[in-house]
Scaffold this motif. Structure first.
Motif, PDB file in Angstrom:
ATOM      1  N   THR A  45      -3.981  -1.825   0.497  1.00 38.24           N
ATOM      2  CA  THR A  45      -3.828  -1.464   1.904  1.00 38.24           C
ATOM      3  C   THR A  45      -3.519  -2.721   2.721  1.00 38.24           C
ATOM      4  O   THR A  45      -4.178  -3.747   2.548  1.00 38.24           O
ATOM      5  CB  THR A  45      -5.141  -0.834   2.432  1.00 38.24           C
ATOM      6  OG1 THR A  45      -5.498   0.232   1.559  1.00 38.24           O
ATOM      7  CG2 THR A  45      -4.966  -0.290   3.834  1.00 38.24           C
ATOM      8  N   LYS A  46      -2.553  -2.605   3.618  1.00 44.02           N
ATOM      9  CA  LYS A  46      -2.181  -3.738   4.477  1.00 44.02           C
ATOM     10  C   LYS A  46      -3.157  -3.814   5.646  1.00 44.02           C
ATOM     11  O   LYS A  46      -2.803  -3.544   6.788  1.00 44.02           O
ATOM     12  CB  LYS A  46      -0.751  -3.544   5.000  1.00 44.02           C
ATOM     13  CG  LYS A  46       0.314  -3.570   3.924  1.00 44.02           C
ATOM     14  CD  LYS A  46       1.709  -3.704   4.519  1.00 44.02           C
ATOM     15  CE  LYS A  46       2.182  -2.416   5.150  1.00 44.02           C
ATOM     16  NZ  LYS A  46       3.584  -2.490   5.624  1.00 44.02           N
ATOM     17  N   ARG A  59       8.565 -10.421   2.827  1.00 50.03           N
ATOM     18  CA  ARG A  59       8.673  -9.797   1.501  1.00 50.03           C
ATOM     19  C   ARG A  59       8.342  -8.296   1.571  1.00 50.03           C
ATOM     20  O   ARG A  59       7.359  -7.841   0.962  1.00 50.03           O
ATOM     21  CB  ARG A  59       7.704 -10.469   0.520  1.00 50.03           C
ATOM     22  CG  ARG A  59       7.925 -11.972   0.301  1.00 50.03           C
ATOM     23  CD  ARG A  59       7.155 -12.393  -0.947  1.00 50.03           C
ATOM     24  NE  ARG A  59       6.906 -13.809  -1.073  1.00 50.03           N
ATOM     25  CZ  ARG A  59       7.645 -14.647  -1.811  1.00 50.03           C
ATOM     26  NH1 ARG A  59       8.706 -14.206  -2.450  1.00 50.03           N
ATOM     27  NH2 ARG A  59       7.310 -15.920  -1.914  1.00 50.03           N
ATOM     28  N   THR A  60       9.158  -7.543   2.271  1.00 48.33           N
ATOM     29  CA  THR A  60       8.845  -6.121   2.487  1.00 48.33           C
ATOM     30  C   THR A  60       8.874  -5.327   1.171  1.00 48.33           C
ATOM     31  O   THR A  60       8.107  -4.382   1.008  1.00 48.33           O
ATOM     32  CB  THR A  60       9.814  -5.493   3.516  1.00 48.33           C
ATOM     33  OG1 THR A  60      11.146  -5.853   3.150  1.00 48.33           O
ATOM     34  CG2 THR A  60       9.531  -6.024   4.912  1.00 48.33           C
ATOM     35  N   ASP A  61       9.725  -5.722   0.235  1.00 46.84           N
ATOM     36  CA  ASP A  61       9.734  -5.062  -1.081  1.00 46.84           C
ATOM     37  C   ASP A  61       8.384  -5.258  -1.771  1.00 46.84           C
ATOM     38  O   ASP A  61       7.839  -4.338  -2.382  1.00 46.84           O
ATOM     39  CB  ASP A  61      10.837  -5.639  -1.989  1.00 46.84           C
ATOM     40  CG  ASP A  61      12.217  -5.154  -1.581  1.00 46.84           C
ATOM     41  OD1 ASP A  61      12.309  -4.321  -0.657  1.00 46.84           O
ATOM     42  OD2 ASP A  61      13.201  -5.617  -2.188  1.00 46.84           O
ATOM     43  N   HIS A  74       5.514  -5.740  -0.326  1.00 46.24           N
ATOM     44  CA  HIS A  74       4.478  -4.938   0.343  1.00 46.24           C
ATOM     45  C   HIS A  74       4.484  -3.503  -0.205  1.00 46.24           C
ATOM     46  O   HIS A  74       3.429  -2.931  -0.481  1.00 46.24           O
ATOM     47  CB  HIS A  74       4.689  -4.919   1.867  1.00 46.24           C
ATOM     48  CG  HIS A  74       4.792  -6.301   2.464  1.00 46.24           C
ATOM     49  ND1 HIS A  74       5.333  -6.541   3.696  1.00 46.24           N
ATOM     50  CD2 HIS A  74       4.425  -7.510   1.976  1.00 46.24           C
ATOM     51  CE1 HIS A  74       5.303  -7.847   3.940  1.00 46.24           C
ATOM     52  NE2 HIS A  74       4.764  -8.449   2.905  1.00 46.24           N
ATOM     53  N   ARG A  75       5.684  -2.950  -0.361  1.00 44.53           N
ATOM     54  CA  ARG A  75       5.789  -1.590  -0.922  1.00 44.53           C
ATOM     55  C   ARG A  75       5.240  -1.563  -2.348  1.00 44.53           C
ATOM     56  O   ARG A  75       4.546  -0.635  -2.741  1.00 44.53           O
ATOM     57  CB  ARG A  75       7.252  -1.124  -0.914  1.00 44.53           C
ATOM     58  CG  ARG A  75       7.634  -0.372   0.358  1.00 44.53           C
ATOM     59  CD  ARG A  75       8.992   0.305   0.210  1.00 44.53           C
ATOM     60  NE  ARG A  75      10.048  -0.676  -0.031  1.00 44.53           N
ATOM     61  CZ  ARG A  75      10.713  -1.304   0.948  1.00 44.53           C
ATOM     62  NH1 ARG A  75      10.442  -1.059   2.201  1.00 44.53           N
ATOM     63  NH2 ARG A  75      11.667  -2.181   0.655  1.00 44.53           N
ATOM     64  N   PHE A  76       5.566  -2.583  -3.110  1.00 47.85           N
ATOM     65  CA  PHE A  76       5.095  -2.704  -4.499  1.00 47.85           C
ATOM     66  C   PHE A  76       3.552  -2.670  -4.545  1.00 47.85           C
ATOM     67  O   PHE A  76       2.959  -1.913  -5.315  1.00 47.85           O
ATOM     68  CB  PHE A  76       5.651  -4.015  -5.087  1.00 47.85           C
ATOM     69  CG  PHE A  76       5.028  -4.476  -6.367  1.00 47.85           C
ATOM     70  CD1 PHE A  76       5.410  -3.907  -7.582  1.00 47.85           C
ATOM     71  CD2 PHE A  76       4.085  -5.499  -6.385  1.00 47.85           C
ATOM     72  CE1 PHE A  76       4.850  -4.352  -8.781  1.00 47.85           C
ATOM     73  CE2 PHE A  76       3.524  -5.934  -7.576  1.00 47.85           C
ATOM     74  CZ  PHE A  76       3.911  -5.352  -8.773  1.00 47.85           C
ATOM     75  N   TYR A  77       2.915  -3.453  -3.688  1.00 48.07           N
ATOM     76  CA  TYR A  77       1.448  -3.512  -3.703  1.00 48.07           C
ATOM     77  C   TYR A  77       0.829  -2.220  -3.156  1.00 48.07           C
ATOM     78  O   TYR A  77      -0.213  -1.778  -3.640  1.00 48.07           O
ATOM     79  CB  TYR A  77       0.950  -4.732  -2.918  1.00 48.07           C
ATOM     80  CG  TYR A  77       1.269  -6.042  -3.608  1.00 48.07           C
ATOM     81  CD1 TYR A  77       0.776  -6.317  -4.883  1.00 48.07           C
ATOM     82  CD2 TYR A  77       2.062  -7.012  -3.011  1.00 48.07           C
ATOM     83  CE1 TYR A  77       1.070  -7.507  -5.540  1.00 48.07           C
ATOM     84  CE2 TYR A  77       2.360  -8.213  -3.651  1.00 48.07           C
ATOM     85  CZ  TYR A  77       1.860  -8.444  -4.920  1.00 48.07           C
ATOM     86  OH  TYR A  77       2.156  -9.623  -5.561  1.00 48.07           O
ATOM     87  N   GLU A  78       1.477  -1.617  -2.155  1.00 47.92           N
ATOM     88  CA  GLU A  78       0.953  -0.356  -1.615  1.00 47.92           C
ATOM     89  C   GLU A  78       0.999   0.742  -2.680  1.00 47.92           C
ATOM     90  O   GLU A  78       0.089   1.567  -2.775  1.00 47.92           O
ATOM     91  CB  GLU A  78       1.733   0.057  -0.361  1.00 47.92           C
ATOM     92  CG  GLU A  78       1.319  -0.767   0.852  1.00 47.92           C
ATOM     93  CD  GLU A  78       2.021  -0.333   2.135  1.00 47.92           C
ATOM     94  OE1 GLU A  78       3.264  -0.425   2.175  1.00 47.92           O
ATOM     95  OE2 GLU A  78       1.322   0.101   3.056  1.00 47.92           O
ATOM     96  N   LYS A  79       2.056   0.742  -3.489  1.00 46.79           N
ATOM     97  CA  LYS A  79       2.166   1.726  -4.579  1.00 46.79           C
ATOM     98  C   LYS A  79       1.026   1.569  -5.575  1.00 46.79           C
ATOM     99  O   LYS A  79       0.581   2.522  -6.202  1.00 46.79           O
ATOM    100  CB  LYS A  79       3.496   1.527  -5.319  1.00 46.79           C
ATOM    101  CG  LYS A  79       4.555   2.529  -4.933  1.00 46.79           C
ATOM    102  CD  LYS A  79       5.650   2.548  -6.007  1.00 46.79           C
ATOM    103  CE  LYS A  79       7.003   2.740  -5.385  1.00 46.79           C
ATOM    104  NZ  LYS A  79       8.094   2.399  -6.308  1.00 46.79           N
TER     105      LYS A  79
END
Lengths: 155, 155
Positions: free
Chosen positions: A145-146, A132-134, A136-141
């Motif tokens: 932090t991963k 779910r790379t989208d 991951h970007r959503f949560y990073e925004k």
């Protein structure tokens, strides 16, 4: 500030269960593991009752014009670590397919973060499938932090 | 079969709290966030009481010759997803530094897996900091899959 002034967030009621299961089932990974049918398998209601019976579990829905359009589960996890700090965890974050990309998920997460802060949590954690790379970007925004690897085993 | 017939596992008691905090504090990452001192900060006992008050939370210890030498926290998380399945989660897994590498952690995890299965959980999940590559190998040997990304945010 909510994207739409009409979107509101609240604890889920028993009558929201079918709408929530629909969102879990329409998800790419979820479609293989849910049974969204009428009548809904009783196990979903048993699980809802278990969530409601535990004060450390909250099932949340987003509502637009009286319709349930988003959901997440918020957990408060007491722990000795971090000097006895309570951590918040989020699971099963979903927004109705046709309403995605409008910032509703972000508003829902911000609402959950505020709620967890009020509850005294020092940290919020969640896991997201590698694919779910989208997401991951959503949560990073949102400021996540991963930092961790999420490991699972079927029992 | 346990590595040593003398190692046993049980629910933690309030008197075990200092031994558990010692193990949390001697950990590489934990050393920066814990306060292992005498008397122990009261917040640790408050957290212990919160764990004990929640039937979905279990603090576990491993014992050898009457001494606490390992710990983990086992959580039972009710959820609508997976057709209303309960998932188990494990946090704060530690073994006393001088007893590592003897299989005690693996026995403790296997005990927890068995206990979660008995409880009806369909899945066990945990996260581990990216830097803990030894831990990842340890969990993979037990059958865990690194399928997820773990995201965290300080509140």
């Amino acid at each position: 500030m909510p994207i739409s002034p009409k979107v509101s967030f609240r604890l889920a009621k028993r009558t929201d269960v079918p709408a929530i299961v629909q969102m879990l089932a329409e998800d790419e990974l979820g479609s293989q593991r849910e049974r969204f049918e009428t009548p809904l398998p009783k196990a979903y209601y048993t699980a809802f009752d278990a969530i409601q019976a535990d004060p450390n579990q909250e099932l949340i829905v987003a509502e637009l014009n009286g319709e349930v359009i988003g959901t997440l589960q918020l957990m408060y996890l007491p722990s000795l670590s971090y000097q006895g700090g309570t951590r918040a965890q989020v699971e099963s974050v979903r927004v109705l397919q046709q309403l995605r990309g409008q910032g509703i998920g972000a508003e829902m997460m911000k609402w959950a973060i505020k709620r967890a802060r009020k509850h005294g949590c020092h940290l919020m954690q969640l896991t997201s499938h590698k694919s779910r790379t989208d997401a991951h970007r959503f949560y990073e925004k949102l400021g996540f932090t991963k930092s961790h690897i999420g490991l699972k085993i079927n029992l």
